[in-house]
Each structure stands twice: as structure tokens, then as C-alpha cells.
Design an enzyme around this catalytic site. Structure first.
Site, PDB file in Angstrom:
ATOM      1  N   GLU A  46       1.843   5.305 -13.459  1.00  0.00           N
ATOM      2  CA  GLU A  46       0.502   5.414 -13.357  1.00  0.00           C
ATOM      3  C   GLU A  46       0.115   4.469 -12.475  1.00  0.00           C
ATOM      4  OE1 GLU A  46      -3.526   6.020 -15.873  1.00  0.00           O
ATOM      5  OE2 GLU A  46      -1.659   6.493 -17.062  1.00  0.00           O
ATOM      6  N   MET A  88       0.712  -1.149   0.026  1.00  0.00           N
ATOM      7  CA  MET A  88       0.158  -0.017  -0.033  1.00  0.00           C
ATOM      8  C   MET A  88       0.885   1.458   0.159  1.00  0.00           C
ATOM      9  SD  MET A  88      -3.029  -1.248  -0.190  1.00  0.00           S
ATOM     10  CE  MET A  88      -4.040  -0.139   0.126  1.00  0.00           C
ATOM     11  N   ARG A  89       2.048   1.494  -1.014  1.00  0.00           N
ATOM     12  CA  ARG A  89       2.802   2.462  -1.226  1.00  0.00           C
ATOM     13  C   ARG A  89       2.565   2.902  -2.514  1.00  0.00           C
ATOM     14  NH1 ARG A  89       3.452   5.769   2.555  1.00  0.00           N
ATOM     15  NH2 ARG A  89       5.379   6.681   1.743  1.00  0.00           N
ATOM     16  N   HIS A 129      -4.037  -6.346  -9.022  1.00  0.00           N
ATOM     17  CA  HIS A 129      -5.346  -5.673  -8.425  1.00  0.00           C
ATOM     18  C   HIS A 129      -6.489  -6.284  -8.627  1.00  0.00           C
ATOM     19  CE1 HIS A 129      -7.348  -1.657  -8.223  1.00  0.00           C
ATOM     20  NE2 HIS A 129      -7.993  -2.050  -9.068  1.00  0.00           N
ATOM     21  N   LEU A 181       4.514   4.279  -5.656  1.00  0.00           N
ATOM     22  CA  LEU A 181       6.039   4.239  -5.888  1.00  0.00           C
ATOM     23  C   LEU A 181       6.452   5.435  -6.777  1.00  0.00           C
ATOM     24  CD1 LEU A 181       6.075   0.205  -6.234  1.00  0.00           C
ATOM     25  CD2 LEU A 181       7.144   1.859  -4.432  1.00  0.00           C
TER      26      LEU A 181
HETATM   27  C1  GRF Z   1      -5.516  -8.340  -2.927  1.00  0.00           C
HETATM   28  O1  GRF Z   1      -6.968  -7.904  -2.978  1.00  0.00           O
HETATM   29  C2  GRF Z   1      -4.732  -7.600  -4.018  1.00  0.00           C
HETATM   30  O2  GRF Z   1      -5.525  -7.629  -5.149  1.00  0.00           O
HETATM   31  C3  GRF Z   1      -4.916  -6.059  -3.620  1.00  0.00           C
HETATM   32  O3  GRF Z   1      -4.899  -5.995  -2.356  1.00  0.00           O
HETATM   33  C4  GRF Z   1      -5.298  -7.214  -1.655  1.00  0.00           C
HETATM   34  C5  GRF Z   1      -4.154  -7.964  -0.873  1.00  0.00           C
HETATM   35  O4  GRF Z   1      -4.357  -8.942  -0.224  1.00  0.00           O
HETATM   36  N1  GRF Z   1      -3.772  -5.422  -4.503  1.00  0.00           N
HETATM   37  P1  GRF Z   1      -3.385 -10.134   0.407  1.00  0.00           P
HETATM   38  O5  GRF Z   1      -2.411  -9.055   1.510  1.00  0.00           O
HETATM   39  O6  GRF Z   1      -2.534 -10.556  -0.642  1.00  0.00           O
HETATM   40  O7  GRF Z   1      -4.148 -11.161   1.295  1.00  0.00           O
END
Ligand code: GRF
Length: 217
Positions: A146, A93-94, A112, A96
């Protein structure tokens, strides 16, 4: 066959990371997971990775304050010191910077939870239900500056049911993600992807299954 050295970057649960670790246990899988890096100390995935005997690193981004580049230079150094070939973002969750993305251009993947380019950003399942789409899913793509963009390696389709809540849909998509990411990483690690005009072509693709996972039944 020399296996590609992969680092998985996480921020939380790490279920996609776990799926990649499981896939890489197979002797014929073309990649090995050599490290898991989290930007959060409390990421649950770290414990699992350590118990699986994988090197873990925690790089707390908050200690870098506003120095985003300082964080990324340290991250880049860690990846280099583990001689990483491919980076897999899995719930990392960063955002880049273009500098970091450029260092790993063509060698960094993200997963995603939507059929991109639909529903970029957060709350994808809620958005899909609200939009009334019948098919939702997940995408693995090469990372470009992006957000939630870049050449698509593979996608998985998941039907949306009339009775779905965001949570119910999210859990079915997550199960599908765990099939998708190992498949996409395999294609990249086997050097079977080619970027042509911003699209990702698969070399020697024999069946749709190699780029699209369709639901069973
Ligand atoms: C997943 O749904 C992924 O697609 C999204 O963040 C979630 C991460 O889940 N980018 P996990 O940490 O892999 O369980």
C-alpha cells in the site's frame, strides 16, 4: 562492524540520496551506499552520485512499456548483483508491485514528506497548509504494497507558519528530511528495528531523538 550495503533509488534531484551519501562517509556509520539507481535518464542525482564515486545505473522504465514486472525483475537483478542488503527509496516515482515489495520486505525504506498517516500521495505541503495543521514533517517507513504506508521507523516535526507557502514549507521540510533519513537508515542498518503488530519498535531506544527529530529552538 560489517556495514550494510545500501542502494538508493531515485527519479530526480536526489537531495536525500546526497544526505545519505554524506552520512555514510563517517567511519562509524553502519551502512555504505554501494549504488544509485534511477528510472529516469535525466535524474540530476545521478551526476552527483557518479562524482562521489558511486556506481550508478539507469533503468529507463519507458523501455519496458506496460511490462511493470519486467522492469522490476531487471531492477531486482541489479540489486542482487550489487549484493544489496537495504534499499532506500528517495524520491523514486514508480509504484512498486506486491511481488517486488515482497522480495525486499523488511529491507526497503521510503521517505515521505508528511507526518504519515496524514497527507499520503503528492502535494503534501499544500494539503498541510490547507488543513491548517500546526505541525507538519516527514516520515521514513518500511515499504509495504500500500502506497505511503508501512511501519514507521522515524519522523521529523516541522512547524507550519501562518505565512507559509507550499514552497517555503517544502524547503524547510526538505532540510529536516536530510537529518531524518540518515538517522532512520542507521537504526535499520544497526538491526535495531523490530516489527511488532505492524508497528516498528526500536530496540534499546534511549531518547525520543532516535525516533523523532524535533525542531531546534
Ligand atoms: C522528497 O521530498 C521526498 O520526501 C519525496 O520526494 C522528494 C525527493 O526529493 N519522496 P530529493 O530527490 O531527495 O531531493
Amino acid at each position: 562492524m560489517s556495514r550494510k550495503r545500501v542502494a538508493v533509488l531515485i527519479s530526480g534531484r536526489g537531495s536525500n540520496m546526497t544526505a545519505l551519501i554524506a552520512a555514510a562517509k563517517a567511519a562509524d556509520y553502519p551502512a555504505e551506499i554501494v549504488g544509485v539507481i534511477s528510472n529516469r535518464l535525466d535524474a540530476a542525482g545521478l551526476k552527483y552520485a557518479a562524482s562521489a564515486g558511486i556506481a550508478t545505473v539507469t533503468l529507463d522504465h519507458t523501455t519496458f512499456g506496460k511490462d511493470r514486472e519486467g522492469f522490476e525483475r531487471t531492477l531486482h537483478h541489479e540489486l542482487q548483483s550489487h549484493q544489496v542488503d537495504i534499499v532506500c527509496l528517495a524520491g523514486f516515482m514508480r509504484l512498486l508491485t506486491p511481488w517486488f515489495v515482497q522480495q525486499w520486505a523488511g529491507r526497503m525504506l521510503n521517505i515521505h514528506p508528511s507526518l504519515l498517516p496524514s497527507f499520503k500521495g503528492l502535494h503534501t505541503h499544500e494539503s498541510a497548509i490547507r488543513a491548517g495543521v500546526k505541525i507538519h514533517g516527514a516520515t521514513v517507513h518500511f515499504v509495504i504494497p500500500e502506497m505511503d504506508s508501512g511501519p514507521i521507523v522515524a519522523q521529523v516535526a516541522v512547524p507550519v507558519l501562518d505565512s507559509d507557502t507550499p514552497d517555503a514549507l517544502a524547503s524547510r521540510v526538505l532540510v529536516a528530511e536530510h537529518r531524518l533519513y540518515p538517522l532512520a537508515l542507521r537504526l535499520v542498518a544497526e538491526d535495531r528495528t523490530r516489527i511488532v503488530d505492524g508497528r516498528c519498535h526500536i530496540v534499546g531506544v534511549a531518547t525520543a531523538e532516535q525516533a523523532l527529530v524535533v525542531p531546534d529552538g
